[in-house]
Scaffold this motif. Structure first.
Motif, PDB file in Angstrom:
ATOM      1  N   VAL A 204       1.015  -1.188  -0.058  1.00 43.79           N
ATOM      2  CA  VAL A 204      -0.039   0.194   0.230  1.00 43.79           C
ATOM      3  C   VAL A 204       0.810   1.277   0.234  1.00 43.79           C
ATOM      4  O   VAL A 204       1.661   1.738   0.907  1.00 43.79           O
ATOM      5  N   GLU A 205       0.923   2.195  -1.126  1.00 42.74           N
ATOM      6  CA  GLU A 205       1.669   3.428  -1.165  1.00 42.74           C
ATOM      7  C   GLU A 205       0.795   4.329  -1.308  1.00 42.74           C
ATOM      8  O   GLU A 205      -0.153   4.400  -2.266  1.00 42.74           O
ATOM      9  N   PRO A 206       0.996   5.577  -0.486  1.00 44.15           N
ATOM     10  CA  PRO A 206      -0.099   6.667  -0.633  1.00 44.15           C
ATOM     11  C   PRO A 206       0.164   7.372  -1.877  1.00 44.15           C
ATOM     12  O   PRO A 206      -0.613   8.094  -2.588  1.00 44.15           O
ATOM     13  N   GLY A 207       1.586   7.445  -2.266  1.00 45.09           N
ATOM     14  CA  GLY A 207       1.695   8.172  -3.760  1.00 45.09           C
ATOM     15  C   GLY A 207       1.504   7.592  -4.901  1.00 45.09           C
ATOM     16  O   GLY A 207       1.068   6.191  -4.770  1.00 45.09           O
ATOM     17  N   VAL A 239      -3.981   4.960   3.953  1.00 43.45           N
ATOM     18  CA  VAL A 239      -4.548   4.122   5.181  1.00 43.45           C
ATOM     19  C   VAL A 239      -5.341   4.894   6.010  1.00 43.45           C
ATOM     20  O   VAL A 239      -4.715   5.723   6.660  1.00 43.45           O
ATOM     21  N   LEU A 240      -6.578   4.530   6.474  1.00 44.11           N
ATOM     22  CA  LEU A 240      -7.210   5.330   7.427  1.00 44.11           C
ATOM     23  C   LEU A 240      -7.167   4.798   8.963  1.00 44.11           C
ATOM     24  O   LEU A 240      -7.149   5.659   9.674  1.00 44.11           O
ATOM     25  N   ARG A 241      -7.094   3.565   8.943  1.00 45.47           N
ATOM     26  CA  ARG A 241      -6.934   2.895  10.243  1.00 45.47           C
ATOM     27  C   ARG A 241      -6.480   1.391  10.247  1.00 45.47           C
ATOM     28  O   ARG A 241      -6.807   0.797   9.320  1.00 45.47           O
ATOM     29  N   ARG A 255      -8.234   4.167   1.549  1.00 48.48           N
ATOM     30  CA  ARG A 255      -9.237   4.893   0.856  1.00 48.48           C
ATOM     31  C   ARG A 255      -8.432   5.405  -0.417  1.00 48.48           C
ATOM     32  O   ARG A 255      -7.348   5.840  -0.554  1.00 48.48           O
ATOM     33  N   SER A 256      -8.910   5.162  -1.621  1.00 52.24           N
ATOM     34  CA  SER A 256      -8.417   5.506  -2.906  1.00 52.24           C
ATOM     35  C   SER A 256      -9.516   6.314  -3.787  1.00 52.24           C
ATOM     36  O   SER A 256     -10.740   6.379  -3.196  1.00 52.24           O
ATOM     37  N   ALA A 257      -9.151   6.617  -5.006  1.00 53.40           N
ATOM     38  CA  ALA A 257     -10.092   7.233  -5.668  1.00 53.40           C
ATOM     39  C   ALA A 257     -11.243   6.460  -6.154  1.00 53.40           C
ATOM     40  O   ALA A 257     -12.441   6.814  -6.348  1.00 53.40           O
ATOM     41  N   GLN A 262     -11.557  -2.582   2.698  1.00 57.21           N
ATOM     42  CA  GLN A 262     -10.918  -3.123   3.939  1.00 57.21           C
ATOM     43  C   GLN A 262      -9.985  -4.356   3.194  1.00 57.21           C
ATOM     44  O   GLN A 262     -10.432  -5.128   2.442  1.00 57.21           O
ATOM     45  N   ILE A 263      -8.588  -4.538   3.897  1.00 60.51           N
ATOM     46  CA  ILE A 263      -7.780  -5.463   3.471  1.00 60.51           C
ATOM     47  C   ILE A 263      -7.626  -6.401   4.818  1.00 60.51           C
ATOM     48  O   ILE A 263      -7.188  -6.034   5.917  1.00 60.51           O
TER      49      ILE A 263
END
Length: 469
Positions: A204-207, A239-241, A255-257, A262-263
């Motif tokens: 999981v990558e935010p960029g 990642v939200l939580r 969350r993404s576009a 949930q994973i």
């Protein structure tokens, strides 16, 4: 305050640059001591470079064994015993610790195991690991305290007790599903390794891309390579939580576009950057300033804001590679002897130890564009390198940037087998400011991966007519 023991040089932290400096100064006859909190020799031989590459190599063997039939070897089903993988790694670490202890003994430098903090300028109080304290003063101090893994400020992430690279290299099992937070060098290396050990892996990558410092073509090629092996990627994803506990069951809400999802996973690995180990060691009592990121403020000679205090390696904001810490050692060593060496203009290479590896030195296309540098770019797929016909290692490419006006090599990137070794040959040419035609026309041994340099450099466009006149 009790009477302090006096040393010529005190080094706080036993990482690569610090220990080399300690051994050198002690052999020169200086009374030298190193204060180390936990790992003899620093993180590289204990929990970072060497252990990670040890386990990555075990993962490569597992991968080759599972694909042995493609090369004519029939060996049945393949299973990885992670306890033996860990034992092999621990045996190597034990050898490294023994080597370091012997090196301290032979050099005459004193290794003090404990937690040190400044109580006055060039004066350190050490809480000894075995109990008690020592007060040490010196004519000069070198800080080599390193960094540690950052834990992002994500609700309940810390409570989930996530793995860092340190704990990941101590697992005696392959997680059923490992979620890796961060698509940087550490995260990508371990993602491939654990996939090859048999884990399901999701990065999981935010960029928008993994390996954010690399050109898009290199990052995309690495992603495709790992996707082909079954690693999943979620980019541009926040990642939200996190709920649950790593090693048992964790749920990552992201969350993404495309929306929220949930994973469900068994383990979570955090590989989201580093934080300098500069808090709680009394730097303010020694007149040592930090920059706005918490790294020790140094000039290009690696001098801090306090007289006769130096800093080496990651804590000084140097590029986070062991080979840079070695160069920091050389800079401080020479400057302590009256030299004028600095960090400016040094050519720093790096290598991502995936299989195949990604190696780079000098400018990439994005950096050249940002600096307004016009460069000629040439690429060559690894499938065009004859060595790959024999080995089957056709993934990846070579890329070179050439100066428009004088034919110097400005940068080189390679994703392919033995990339680090080939890159080093190019680095030597860059250091010598060798025009690329000389490398292009060199007689390079057949059949090697480096032989591809001739074909790559033959793809460089000629200078414009105006420049050629």
């Amino acid at each position: 305050m009790s009477q302090a023991e006096h040393f010529k040089t005190l080094i706080l932290g036993s990482g690569q640059g610090g220990k080399l400096l300690a051994w050198h100064l002690a052999q020169m006859g200086q009374r030298t001591a190193v204060v180390e909190r936990q790992w003899v020799g620093g993180s590289c031989p204990n929990v970072a470079c060497l252990p990670s590459k040890n386990e990555i190599w075990s993962a490569r063997i597992a991968h080759l064994a599972s694909h042995a039939a493609e090369f004519g070897t029939m060996n049945g089903s393949v299973k990885t015993d992670m306890a033996k993988v860990r034992k092999r790694k621990r045996t190597m670490v034990d050898r490294e610790v023994s080597f370091h202890l012997d090196a301290y003994k032979r050099s005459g430098a004193e290794l003090i195991m404990g937690t040190g903090r400044f109580v006055a300028p060039r004066t350190i109080e050490v809480q000894l690991n075995g109990g008690g304290t020592r007060l040490l003063a010196s004519d000069q101090v070198v800080l080599n305290v390193g960094t540690h893994a950052a834990i992002p400020d994500i609700p309940d992430l810390a409570a989930a007790r996530p793995l860092s690279h340190v704990e990941a290299l101590e697992l005696d099992y392959a997680p059923s599903h490992l979620v890796v937070l961060g698509g940087g060098y550490v995260g990508i290396e371990l993602a491939q390794a654990y996939r090859r050990f048999g884990s399901r892996v999701t990065v999981v990558e935010p960029g928008p891309q993994i390996l954010s410092r690399e050109d898009a073509d290199a990052a995309d090629a690495v992603r495709r390579l790992l996707c082909d092996e079954g690693v999943g990627f979620l980019t541009s994803t926040q990642v939200l939580r996190v709920d649950g506990q790593s090693g048992k069951k964790v749920t990552v809400t992201a969350r993404s576009a495309a929306g929220e999802r949930q994973i469900e996973a068994s383990d979570i690995l955090v590989a989201s950057g580093r934080i300098p180990n500069t808090t709680g060691i009394g730097l303010e009592k020694a007149g040592i300033e930090l920059d706005d990121r918490g790294y020790i403020r140094v000039n290009e000679r690696l001098e801090t804001t306090a007289p006769d205090v130096w800093a080496i390696g990651e804590c000084a904001g140097s590029p986070q590679f062991t080979h840079v810490s070695v160069d920091d050692f050389r800079i401080v060593r020479d400057n302590l002897a009256g030299g004028t060496r600095g960090t400016r203009h040094r050519l720093v290479p790096h290598c991502l130890f995936t299989d195949p590896p990604l190696a780079h030195v000098g400018l990439n296309e994005r950096e050249a564009e940002r600096q307004g540098i016009t460069a000629r770019v040439a690429k060559l797929p690894m499938s065009a390198v004859l060595r790959t016909e024999a080995t089957g290692e056709t993934q990846g490419f070579m890329k070179v940037l050439i100066a428009e006006d004088d034919d110097r090599i400005l940068g080189f990137t390679m994703l392919g087998s033995e990339a680090g070794e080939v890159m080093t040959a190019v680095q030597m040419a860059m250091l010598a400011r060798t025009p690329y035609p000389i490398v292009r026309d060199a007689v390079i041994t057949h059949l090697t991966f480096a032989e591809g340099l001739g074909a790559l450099l033959s793809n460089v466009a000629p200078r414009t007519k105006l420049d050629a006149l």
